[in-house]
Design an enzyme around this catalytic site. Structure first.
Site: not given
Ligand SMILES: *Cc1c(COP(=O)(O)O)cnc(C)c1O
Length: 344
Positions: A87, A89-91, A93
């Site tokens: 998504t 706001q992926s942590n 990534c």
């Protein structure tokens, strides 16, 4: 299967883990800290926080430990490029992009557009690492994986050697990583002279799988309580498969059964990534009692679950609880509106 015979020593477990391809990143062991003011404020058990948010790279988080093994595997296979996506706001990534930068790998991120696609928090940090970032309309899940594999095909045609981070491999390696986290906790408990009863974590995947596997492999009494951040019908299967794949990778004579997995959906609220009044409350109490920031998507909902279980008397005051802080704090800045609306 004889339960006793399948238990291994900490040294043995760590040797098995160290035999897998890894990269040398992050700051480990992460601290295990007592929270006396928080314990007192909640009038319940003794609470300790295992600080995976302090894992040392790019604002930390549980994905650094996981990336030690996924990017370890990528480099072992000769990859020069990491392809990932989740998504906006992926942590995961953000942490992958930072680790790729640190190791001199190229990084391509394909992120599902959603209500938090603003260039703030994790998405801002993704851009700063120099990763190739694109927002796409494919939803997070199998559709996004198709996009990721298509990017990898194109990169391969261009002469690069991409490695795609995706389930189920990445989830199994996360379970390996968190069985190692459990070995750390085993040692820290010994050094501190404590023996916790419960460990709470916001997870619907590899993190909880690894905690369950590690605790069982080491014969610990520590029981894992998973608080899911997302409605996923197949979460128990995912956790079970990840734990059993990790057991296989580590050549452990252990099987995890579906009924050994305690994971609740009760604190998600409306949806993944949407704040609840209880998670805002949890965020504030932990910040105000211990000066520790939870994140808006995972840890604050998991902590809301812990608070509720204490209030309902499901945990007694003579018990000891470890809360696994899985990170995610940069996402706070993408939620400034919702968080400041609630009389600060
Ligand atoms: C990814 C993530 C989790 C959940 O991990 P699982 O893959 O479900 O085990 C929890 N907290 C934070 C902050 C995360 O980024």
């Amino acid at each position: 299967m004889n339960q006793e015979n399948s238990i291994v020593t900490r040294l043995d477990l760590c040797r098995r883990i160290e035999s897998l391809p890894r990269v040398n990143i992050g700051h480990y062991p992460t601290p295990l800290e007592p929270c006396p003011r928080l314990s007192k404020a909640l009038g319940g058990p003794k609470i300790y926080i295992k600080r995976e948010d302090c894992s040392g790279v790019a604002f930390g988080g549980n994905k650094i430990r996981q990336l030690i093994f996924t990017i370890g595997e990528a480099m072992y296979q000769g990859a020069d490029t990491i392809v990932h996506g989740a998504t906006a706001q992926s942590n995961h990534c953000r942490q992958a992009a930072a680790v790729a930068a640190q190791l001199g790998l190229k990084c391509y991120l394909r992120l599902s557009r959603n209500h938090k696609s603003l260039v703030q928090g994790n998405l801002l940090l993704d851009h700063l690492t120099g990763a190739n970032v694109e927002l796409v309309d494919a939803p997070f899940g199998p559709e996004l994986d198709v996009v990721k594999y298509a990017v990898a095909d194109q990169l391969r045609a261009d002469g690069l050697r991409p490695y795609v981070i995706a389930a189920p491999r990445s989830t199994a390696l996360a379970a390996v990583a968190f069985s190692w986290c459990m070995a750390e906790i085993h040692q820290q408990q010994q050094e501190m002279g404590i023996e916790a009863d419960l460990i709470y974590a916001g997870s619907a995947g590899g993190t909880q799988a690894g905690l369950i596997l590690g605790s069982k492999a080491l014969g610990m009494k520590l029981q894992s309580v998973g608080v899911s951040p997302i409605y996923w019908e197949d979460k128990i299967d995912r956790i079970q498969q990840a734990a059993n794949s990790a057991a296989e990778l580590l050549k452990l004579d252990i099987q995890i059964d579906g009924n050994e997995i305690n994971n609740t959906d009760a604190y998600i609220g409306q949806a993944y990534g949407v704040l609840t009044p209880e998670c805002i409350q949890a965020l504030k109490i932990v910040a105000q009692m211990e000066g520790v920031f939870l994140d808006p998507v995972y840890t604050s909902k998991a902590f809301a679950g812990l608070i509720d279980h204490i209030r309902k008397g499901q945990i007694s005051s003579d018990q000891t609880v470890i809360f696994l802080h899985t990170g995610g704090t940069p996402a706070l800045f993408a939620y400034n509106q919702e968080l400041t609306d609630v009389s600060i």
